[in-house]
Motif scaffolding. Sequence first.
Motif, PDB file in Angstrom:
ATOM      1  N   LEU B 237      74.807  69.981  47.420  1.00  0.00           N
ATOM      2  CA  LEU B 237      73.468  69.467  47.700  1.00  0.00           C
ATOM      3  C   LEU B 237      72.419  70.252  46.916  1.00  0.00           C
ATOM      4  O   LEU B 237      71.489  69.699  46.334  1.00  0.00           O
ATOM      5  CB  LEU B 237      73.182  69.556  49.204  1.00  0.00           C
ATOM      6  N   GLN B 238      72.633  71.560  46.880  1.00  0.00           N
ATOM      7  CA  GLN B 238      71.695  72.407  46.164  1.00  0.00           C
ATOM      8  C   GLN B 238      71.745  72.136  44.659  1.00  0.00           C
ATOM      9  O   GLN B 238      70.738  72.181  43.963  1.00  0.00           O
ATOM     10  CB  GLN B 238      72.011  73.880  46.447  1.00  0.00           C
ATOM     11  N   GLU B 239      72.960  71.824  44.183  1.00  0.00           N
ATOM     12  CA  GLU B 239      73.125  71.498  42.761  1.00  0.00           C
ATOM     13  C   GLU B 239      72.250  70.289  42.407  1.00  0.00           C
ATOM     14  O   GLU B 239      71.582  70.266  41.374  1.00  0.00           O
ATOM     15  CB  GLU B 239      74.608  71.178  42.528  1.00  0.00           C
ATOM     16  N   TRP B 240      72.267  69.283  43.292  1.00  0.00           N
ATOM     17  CA  TRP B 240      71.454  68.092  43.042  1.00  0.00           C
ATOM     18  C   TRP B 240      69.977  68.470  42.991  1.00  0.00           C
ATOM     19  O   TRP B 240      69.244  68.069  42.103  1.00  0.00           O
ATOM     20  CB  TRP B 240      71.694  67.042  44.138  1.00  0.00           C
ATOM     21  N   LYS B 241      69.591  69.294  43.940  1.00  0.00           N
ATOM     22  CA  LYS B 241      68.173  69.632  44.029  1.00  0.00           C
ATOM     23  C   LYS B 241      67.707  70.463  42.822  1.00  0.00           C
ATOM     24  O   LYS B 241      66.591  70.302  42.338  1.00  0.00           O
ATOM     25  CB  LYS B 241      67.900  70.378  45.338  1.00  0.00           C
ATOM     26  N   GLN B 242      68.579  71.335  42.369  1.00  0.00           N
ATOM     27  CA  GLN B 242      68.197  72.147  41.208  1.00  0.00           C
ATOM     28  C   GLN B 242      68.075  71.314  39.944  1.00  0.00           C
ATOM     29  O   GLN B 242      67.160  71.485  39.147  1.00  0.00           O
ATOM     30  CB  GLN B 242      69.211  73.272  40.997  1.00  0.00           C
ATOM     31  N   LYS B 243      69.000  70.404  39.771  1.00  0.00           N
ATOM     32  CA  LYS B 243      68.926  69.521  38.600  1.00  0.00           C
ATOM     33  C   LYS B 243      67.695  68.621  38.714  1.00  0.00           C
ATOM     34  O   LYS B 243      67.026  68.323  37.730  1.00  0.00           O
ATOM     35  CB  LYS B 243      70.203  68.698  38.460  1.00  0.00           C
ATOM     36  N   HIS B 244      67.423  68.195  39.941  1.00  0.00           N
ATOM     37  CA  HIS B 244      66.231  67.391  40.187  1.00  0.00           C
ATOM     38  C   HIS B 244      64.984  68.139  39.700  1.00  0.00           C
ATOM     39  O   HIS B 244      64.111  67.560  39.042  1.00  0.00           O
ATOM     40  CB  HIS B 244      66.130  67.080  41.690  1.00  0.00           C
ATOM     41  N   ALA B 245      64.929  69.423  39.998  1.00  0.00           N
ATOM     42  CA  ALA B 245      63.745  70.214  39.615  1.00  0.00           C
ATOM     43  C   ALA B 245      63.605  70.276  38.086  1.00  0.00           C
ATOM     44  O   ALA B 245      62.499  70.165  37.548  1.00  0.00           O
ATOM     45  CB  ALA B 245      63.852  71.619  40.201  1.00  0.00           C
ATOM     46  N   ILE B 246      64.733  70.445  37.394  1.00  0.00           N
ATOM     47  CA  ILE B 246      64.698  70.517  35.928  1.00  0.00           C
ATOM     48  C   ILE B 246      64.178  69.206  35.341  1.00  0.00           C
ATOM     49  O   ILE B 246      63.309  69.184  34.468  1.00  0.00           O
ATOM     50  CB  ILE B 246      66.115  70.814  35.371  1.00  0.00           C
ATOM     51  N   VAL B 247      64.719  68.100  35.851  1.00  0.00           N
ATOM     52  CA  VAL B 247      64.337  66.800  35.301  1.00  0.00           C
ATOM     53  C   VAL B 247      62.891  66.466  35.682  1.00  0.00           C
ATOM     54  O   VAL B 247      62.110  65.985  34.852  1.00  0.00           O
ATOM     55  CB  VAL B 247      65.303  65.696  35.788  1.00  0.00           C
ATOM     56  N   ASN B 248      62.529  66.758  36.921  1.00  0.00           N
ATOM     57  CA  ASN B 248      61.171  66.471  37.367  1.00  0.00           C
ATOM     58  C   ASN B 248      60.137  67.246  36.538  1.00  0.00           C
ATOM     59  O   ASN B 248      59.080  66.731  36.195  1.00  0.00           O
ATOM     60  CB  ASN B 248      61.030  66.827  38.851  1.00  0.00           C
ATOM     61  N   ASP B 249      60.498  68.463  36.205  1.00  0.00           N
ATOM     62  CA  ASP B 249      59.638  69.294  35.378  1.00  0.00           C
ATOM     63  C   ASP B 249      59.350  68.603  34.043  1.00  0.00           C
ATOM     64  O   ASP B 249      58.213  68.550  33.580  1.00  0.00           O
ATOM     65  CB  ASP B 249      60.390  70.615  35.142  1.00  0.00           C
ATOM     66  N   PHE B 250      60.393  68.052  33.460  1.00  0.00           N
ATOM     67  CA  PHE B 250      60.226  67.352  32.178  1.00  0.00           C
ATOM     68  C   PHE B 250      59.374  66.092  32.369  1.00  0.00           C
ATOM     69  O   PHE B 250      58.531  65.773  31.534  1.00  0.00           O
ATOM     70  CB  PHE B 250      61.600  66.987  31.602  1.00  0.00           C
ATOM     71  N   ILE B 251      59.604  65.404  33.478  1.00  0.00           N
ATOM     72  CA  ILE B 251      58.848  64.173  33.732  1.00  0.00           C
ATOM     73  C   ILE B 251      57.350  64.466  33.790  1.00  0.00           C
ATOM     74  O   ILE B 251      56.533  63.762  33.200  1.00  0.00           O
ATOM     75  CB  ILE B 251      59.339  63.506  35.044  1.00  0.00           C
ATOM     76  N   ILE B 252      56.977  65.531  34.453  1.00  0.00           N
ATOM     77  CA  ILE B 252      55.557  65.849  34.602  1.00  0.00           C
ATOM     78  C   ILE B 252      54.979  66.482  33.335  1.00  0.00           C
ATOM     79  O   ILE B 252      53.916  66.098  32.861  1.00  0.00           O
ATOM     80  CB  ILE B 252      55.338  66.825  35.798  1.00  0.00           C
TER      81      ILE B 252
END
Lengths: 380, 567
Positions: B237-252
Amino acid sequence: MDTHEALYQQGVTRMEQLRQLQPRHGETLQEKMLQNGISRRDFMKWTASVAAMLALPLPFSTLVAEAAELANRVPLIWLHLAECTGCSESLIRTDTPNLDALIFDHVSLEYHETLMAAAGWQAEENLEHALEAYKGNYLLAVEGAVPTANNGAYLTVGCKGHTGLHIVKEAAAGAAAIISVGTCAAFGGVQAASPNPTGAKGVYEVVDKPVINLGGCPPSEKNIVGTLMYFIMFGKLPALDMFNRPKWAYGARVHDNCERRGRFDAGEFVEEFGDQGAKDGYCLYKVGCKGPYTYNNCPTERFNHHTSWPVLAGHGCMGCSEPNFWDEMADFEKPLGRQLLHGLDATTDTIGAVILGATAVGIGAHAVASVFAKSEEEES
Amino acid sequence: MSKRVVIDPITRIEGHLRIEVEVDENNVIQKAWSSSTLWRGIEVILKGRTPMDVGLIVQRICGVCTYSHYRCGTEAVENALGVKIPLNAKYLRSLMQASLYMHDHIVHFYHLHGLDWVDVVSALSADPALAAQVALKYTDKPINAGEGDLRAVQERVKGLVETGKLGPFANAYWGNGTYKFTPEQNLIALSHYLKALEVQRVAAEMLAIFGGKSPHPQSIVVGGVTSVRDMLSPARLQEWKQKHAIVNDFIIRAYKADIVMAAEAFGSEPSVLGGVNVKNFLATDDFLLGDGQYMFNQGVIMNGDLAGVSDLNPDLIKEDVTHAWYKADGPQHPYDGTTVPDYTGFVERDTVYGKLPTVNGDGKYSWVKSPRYQGEPVEVGPLACLLVNYARGNQVVVDAVNGLLSETGLPIEALFTTLGRTAGRMLQTVIVAEESLKTFDALLTNMQSDESTYTKPEIDPNKEYVGHSMIEAPRGMLSHWIRIKGGKVENYQAVVPTTWNAGPVDVNGNMGPYEASLIGLKLEDPTKPLEVIRIIHSLDPCMACAVHVMDFKGTDLGAFKVNPNGF
């Protein structure tokens, strides 16, 4: 004879051949890497992993490095036929950090409809140019099946309205090697499933040259890139199995290296998705896993930077790297049992079942699969 | 005198698309034809198979929005059989969908659509130091847009250009006057094009965590999901959330910033300020949030009337094949549709490139059907979804849209343009990335008291079942329709986003969104039709999705004959 030694010598000879080709970049790859913040050390780590993935001893990583530097001299033409673009999507996920960008630099990607900037008339010009200018030297990758019914009219590409059948034959004629990427190009894939309304076929069925078949729907990014690298390094086809799949990737059953194999041997099976066995990682054979009949490196290499593969995600293997799996392995939530596979004799399976009693369905499957594992001699 | 322009293949899309236009003496488009040139017949193949395999097979309709068809097909079967799946399964499906969106929209903007906005050759004359300053104008913390980053990108592409071989960048429409970025802006966007190659891989890994792999994940079944161990693993679950943060960072820090930059640079470029000429829009409920609400809501807007949004009624959907390569007497509802292929080939005529086979606009000319809502053509996609939710007063959407408009200084009318469509896709990505964390939290909460992920479905072979599912795929509203008889698939129909958008003219002579969007567009050079490509890409074509066929009345498909050179 030391086959690794022979292969290594062939690789060295191949490097010499590549050096004779017109260089595409003035600067070396290492110079470029340094500019891009990638250290020699990172690069060597990558080459070692490619060598390991191809099941070659460590000294081969030097060849991989050299090949990567020379690879920009090998033009790559990638055709899309009757397909869903899943294989291209797999390709763009190549997994070592920054590697995809490197490959962008050193494989001369002459034509790829999903990635190329040119469109329409100008895109078709690029293809015509590459077929002519690099005749005999380009690698041809094909994604998608070839519709053949009604003279191939179910697919036309380009301003000139040529059929996919016409284009693939023309491109194959001048190719140094042909790689069918994915089960559609290899064996016809989903559109060739019964009743195959478009007469979809694998590329090898319509061209008269050897074709490397990368089964898988889609094949992992490693199997695609690894195969390209093999050809670039050695200038020949890798050892192939009876369905022309590279043995380095398709040499073992999914079942052989499966992380749930111990559960199978212990007779611990998931009886229904979501049950306690599913939570504990029991074997998925009884909910339809086709791992015993399927040749691929999914359990060891996995997908998406080793993130997962279907069996880890609790779903049985569906056999997607095998010919005709959409028909022969359906329905996918039930064990295959004693159906014939690839026309092999059911006797072996029956014997297995009789001898081994209770867990015989699974064991019998081993026996069947072992028979068809027998492969042809290595291509030279 | 009018001139015909043929554009085939439309590259940087999924599948095989041919666009033809006719321009007048001023190079303004008067007529347009959208033609799909591949037919695969997947729905024919579905007939007679077990409904449990439907999801895996229909997923192969598309390897791009790979998860959308998988989920929609599986849920159509669940709807038909009346299976109620556990809440955890719903949340996991929603998280996979969010992962797909974050991947798909990034790849679309940077690798498929991006080169219509970014002139790669122009980036070579940029001053990297100046570009680094320019990047700060659109975000406080730009990604890969420091002077050193930009210089490295520039050197790398220069290496390609100096050899005279541009590889995938060769022979494009560089230098076209409708490219509006400065060299520095082009360099920033080019740097993000390369960075996005890396980030999209992380986004694909997000999907693979609960999906087993991507593309073509393999973890949902009729009745729920199979990745129960991943769900129960805190590390996973944490793996998903960490990858989410990386991708979200790029999106913004990249995607959003680049769209704001594009809005500024292209805000007065006529060729991107039209392009939404069918002003009817559809969207459906999707993305389950924690409180049982959906992130996006269903609705219909007709004639661009944002004040008059109405509820979506599935009964009002019909497909027309007047100009598609199929036979039928009239428009048909998906449950009752027939599909009898009727290929008629091309007609040879003069074009700007000489004599070529061309589509027969008076007859049939595409493998895509023309879905209609209440008889009217409709646009679906991120823009449609945002407009419907804006009109509905969905606060998250209203805030996001108003925020972008105030940041760029553009009026609301700017949404109804090619630029607005591309900006809308970015806004949708921002919303999905942020809101999906609510689903994630809801999953964690629910797991405290409930570990179930599967409900076993039952099929009675003596009963007949009918069902459908409607979801929001990255390209717009997707619906699958199924009949089950004798425990097998009796018939199947997918009405797909690109079918709504790319279909040919209907029986009333009305064009779909692709064709209508091109009318009135002025081309700088008809032999290099960049403006056409840009508009069509803003609709994110996915042709393998769009072309589908069903034949549940047992027509012998082997019996018809076609002529590939049927002039």
